[in-house]
Design a protein around this motif. Sequence first.
Motif, PDB file in Angstrom:
ATOM      1  N   CYS A  70       0.848  -1.197   0.000  1.00  0.00           N
ATOM      2  CA  CYS A  70       0.000   0.000   0.000  1.00  0.00           C
ATOM      3  C   CYS A  70       0.881   1.244   0.000  1.00  0.00           C
ATOM      4  CB  CYS A  70      -0.933   0.006   1.205  1.00  0.00           C
ATOM      5  SG  CYS A  70      -2.184   1.296   1.041  1.00  0.00           S
ATOM      6  N   ILE A  72      -0.267   4.338   1.127  1.00  0.00           N
ATOM      7  CA  ILE A  72      -0.692   5.328   2.122  1.00  0.00           C
ATOM      8  C   ILE A  72      -0.887   4.615   3.465  1.00  0.00           C
ATOM      9  CG2 ILE A  72      -1.913   6.681   0.355  1.00  0.00           C
ATOM     10  CD1 ILE A  72      -4.553   5.879   1.632  1.00  0.00           C
ATOM     11  N   GLN A  73      -1.101   5.390   4.496  1.00  0.00           N
ATOM     12  CA  GLN A  73      -1.492   4.803   5.785  1.00  0.00           C
ATOM     13  C   GLN A  73      -2.804   5.446   6.225  1.00  0.00           C
ATOM     14  OE1 GLN A  73       0.024   2.271   7.860  1.00  0.00           O
ATOM     15  NE2 GLN A  73      -2.051   2.487   8.654  1.00  0.00           N
ATOM     16  N   CYS A  74      -3.782   4.603   6.504  1.00  0.00           N
ATOM     17  CA  CYS A  74      -5.058   5.096   7.058  1.00  0.00           C
ATOM     18  C   CYS A  74      -5.056   4.780   8.566  1.00  0.00           C
ATOM     19  CB  CYS A  74      -6.245   4.375   6.437  1.00  0.00           C
ATOM     20  SG  CYS A  74      -6.285   4.447   4.643  1.00  0.00           S
ATOM     21  N   TYR A  76      -7.345   3.766  10.281  1.00  0.00           N
ATOM     22  CA  TYR A  76      -8.221   2.640  10.640  1.00  0.00           C
ATOM     23  C   TYR A  76      -7.655   1.314  10.142  1.00  0.00           C
ATOM     24  CZ  TYR A  76      -9.912   4.113   6.022  1.00  0.00           C
ATOM     25  OH  TYR A  76      -9.994   4.518   4.712  1.00  0.00           O
ATOM     26  N   CYS A  77      -6.403   1.327   9.697  1.00  0.00           N
ATOM     27  CA  CYS A  77      -5.844   0.106   9.119  1.00  0.00           C
ATOM     28  C   CYS A  77      -4.572  -0.286   9.838  1.00  0.00           C
ATOM     29  CB  CYS A  77      -5.540   0.348   7.646  1.00  0.00           C
ATOM     30  SG  CYS A  77      -4.771  -1.057   6.812  1.00  0.00           S
ATOM     31  N   ARG A  79      -1.508  -2.719   8.987  1.00  0.00           N
ATOM     32  CA  ARG A  79      -1.005  -3.455   7.818  1.00  0.00           C
ATOM     33  C   ARG A  79      -0.898  -4.961   8.026  1.00  0.00           C
ATOM     34  NH1 ARG A  79       1.327   0.448   4.584  1.00  0.00           N
ATOM     35  NH2 ARG A  79      -0.429   1.824   4.311  1.00  0.00           N
ATOM     36  N   CYS A  83      -7.247  -5.045   4.111  1.00  0.00           N
ATOM     37  CA  CYS A  83      -7.601  -3.653   3.826  1.00  0.00           C
ATOM     38  C   CYS A  83      -8.997  -3.314   4.352  1.00  0.00           C
ATOM     39  CB  CYS A  83      -7.556  -3.420   2.321  1.00  0.00           C
ATOM     40  SG  CYS A  83      -8.113  -1.782   1.858  1.00  0.00           S
ATOM     41  N   SER A  84      -9.081  -2.235   5.079  1.00  0.00           N
ATOM     42  CA  SER A  84     -10.387  -1.821   5.606  1.00  0.00           C
ATOM     43  C   SER A  84     -11.289  -1.237   4.532  1.00  0.00           C
ATOM     44  CB  SER A  84     -10.206  -0.762   6.684  1.00  0.00           C
ATOM     45  OG  SER A  84      -9.541  -1.303   7.769  1.00  0.00           O
ATOM     46  N   ASN A  85     -10.703  -0.834   3.393  1.00  0.00           N
ATOM     47  CA  ASN A  85     -11.554  -0.302   2.326  1.00  0.00           C
ATOM     48  C   ASN A  85     -12.583  -1.333   1.915  1.00  0.00           C
ATOM     49  OD1 ASN A  85     -10.151   2.054   2.092  1.00  0.00           O
ATOM     50  ND2 ASN A  85      -8.861   1.338   0.414  1.00  0.00           N
ATOM     51  N   PRO A 123      -4.903  -7.328  -0.228  1.00  0.00           N
ATOM     52  CA  PRO A 123      -5.082  -6.712   1.081  1.00  0.00           C
ATOM     53  C   PRO A 123      -4.461  -5.316   1.217  1.00  0.00           C
ATOM     54  CG  PRO A 123      -3.448  -8.455   1.206  1.00  0.00           C
ATOM     55  CD  PRO A 123      -4.001  -8.501  -0.180  1.00  0.00           C
ATOM     56  N   GLY A 124      -3.655  -4.878   0.256  1.00  0.00           N
ATOM     57  CA  GLY A 124      -3.142  -3.501   0.254  1.00  0.00           C
ATOM     58  C   GLY A 124      -3.975  -2.671  -0.701  1.00  0.00           C
ATOM     59  N   ASN A 154      -7.396   3.281  -3.057  1.00  0.00           N
ATOM     60  CA  ASN A 154      -7.425   4.513  -2.265  1.00  0.00           C
ATOM     61  C   ASN A 154      -7.300   5.738  -3.165  1.00  0.00           C
ATOM     62  OD1 ASN A 154      -4.611   5.052  -2.802  1.00  0.00           O
ATOM     63  ND2 ASN A 154      -4.083   3.561  -1.231  1.00  0.00           N
TER      64      ASN A 154
HETATM   65 FE1  SF4 Z   1      -3.835   1.041   2.530  1.00  0.00          FE
HETATM   66 FE2  SF4 Z   1      -6.307   0.063   2.472  1.00  0.00          FE
HETATM   67 FE3  SF4 Z   1      -4.928  -0.033   4.733  1.00  0.00          FE
HETATM   68 FE4  SF4 Z   1      -5.767   2.348   3.835  1.00  0.00          FE
HETATM   69  S1  SF4 Z   1      -7.082   0.659   4.514  1.00  0.00           S
HETATM   70  S2  SF4 Z   1      -3.728   1.826   4.621  1.00  0.00           S
HETATM   71  S3  SF4 Z   1      -5.638   2.041   1.617  1.00  0.00           S
HETATM   72  S4  SF4 Z   1      -4.377  -1.099   2.845  1.00  0.00           S
END
Ligand code: SF4
Length: 525
Positions: A70, A72-74, A76-77, A79, A83-85, A123-124, A154
């Motif tokens: 991935c 970016i860093q969210c 709510y995630c 690693r 992936c929370s998306n 998952p990323g 993202n």
């Molecule tokens: Fe990356 Fe998805 Fe995690 Fe956001 S939720 S940091 S876009 S893997």
Amino acid sequence: MDARDSAFLKILQEPGPEASGCSEKSTCGSSAGPADMDPEVWEKVKNHPCYSEEAHHFYARMHVAVAPACNIQCNYCNRKYDCSNESRPGVVSERLTPELAAKKVLAVASEIHQMTVVGIAGPGDSLANPEKTFKTFELISKAAPDIKLCLSTNGLALPDMVDRIADYNVDHVTVTINMVDPEVGEKIYPWIYFNKKRWKGRDAARILSERQLLGLEMLTAKKILVKVNSVMIPGINDEHLKEVNREVKKRGAFLHNIMPLISEPEHGTYYGLTGQRGPTAEELKHLQDSCEGEMNMMRHCRQCRADAVGLLGEDRSAEFTNEKIEAIEIQDVAYDLSAREAYRDKVEKTRETQRRIKEILVSGLGKNELLEDAPPILVAVATQGEGLINQHFGHAREFQVYEVDASDAKFVGHRRVDLYCEGGYGEDDSLARITEALSDCVAVMVAKIGGCPKKTLEEARIAAVDRFAHQSIKPSLLTYFAEYVADVRSGKIVPKEVSGGTKIRSGAYTAPPGEDVRLLARQPF
Ligand code: SF4
Ligand code: CLF
């Protein structure tokens, strides 16, 4: 006509309403049908379980987890998790090579004729792994041309990838957009990696937002359907998501999916560890309702894992592990295009019948003065798919919730629960939690229910209704609504006061081969 709809046969023999053009905006959305949209768009969405609420009762999707990295860093995630998306964090995924992913798609498609869409959702980030993502699409489109391709991102790399997305005939793209204001964004994204540099704070959020909106515009210019996912984070972006909604609508997004934040401390995410709460079911619905006047809203998202397989709300991924797929000889895979088409033809006939019954009922209810100004009610349904009330109360792992009035029975959410019936015995603790999860509903419709849970639900003023067993959901709900209002008007029942605060339960269901689907505890990679 499906014999299971026998209760509605009589109504069908009466003349139906005149065919109408596009209905009111309020009937459009992921719950819309062919009368609500351009035929070209309907062709694209009609058997996509995420883009059409109706389709999600009949068709399945599968995700292939080929994209581990991935950019970016969210907050709510974590690693270490999915992936929370597009997947609930905290459930293990097996990563795949593009070649193994294509083989898995063939194996699943030959087994599950309902599976119409393959998505790459982690998952990323799918586009932070472009070679793996596009190689996978290339192999799948050659091997299984009837399967729709879908991806979720993202959006940071999106503007650079739009041409390739179009070249591979990917018709459906999801972009997760949680903000259009960098001041909000810096509270969600600690950093991004862009142009060989790590950006932090407001600059990071500004670049991300510009790239997301540009990518969205470029996709819609190419007539690619874009769904925008937004994670609702109370106190951070909840009010702001109305502005996000307006901005993405302006740029041609087809659908907006506002999802609840999932943040348990044990997930190890920044939000989980700092006590950031997710929204209640009522808060989520209220925000979705307030955005609905602006554009099409998706409300049936199940925040699936990056390797989910099956109908939304079920997960058959454990039946198709890497080990099993590797052991399969490709010549033994019976990918039968005509059988898959025959399945879809059958489904389309059933959907048409259910739609017609509903239209006739709505037309009839519209003439019933008793129902004028009757406020909507929430009703829960136990279903295993096909648009039918066809699940025993004790076997339900989720209940679908519908808002019903005289004009529609609209899917507004789902409630995940523990199984009530374990090994043939009812669990009192589960029953208490189910009752709480359905506390804002006036009734629950089931194929069957035992006397004990029925009594407990009724004490909580939730009617347990099994007289519509194996009949179509929406016509049953509309019929129930008319009966309910008549009972309220006659004083037979007193309308229920709903207090609010219903918790949203996160969790993913996976089924070990040959066993019942269970809610599994999180497992790190
Ligand atoms: Fe990356 Fe998805 Fe995690 Fe956001 S939720 S940091 S876009 S893997
Ligand atoms: Fe997957 Fe997403 Fe495509 Fe659907 S899921 S990539 S659009 S095929 Fe669907 Fe799952 Fe919600 Fe995503 S229910 S998390 S919206």
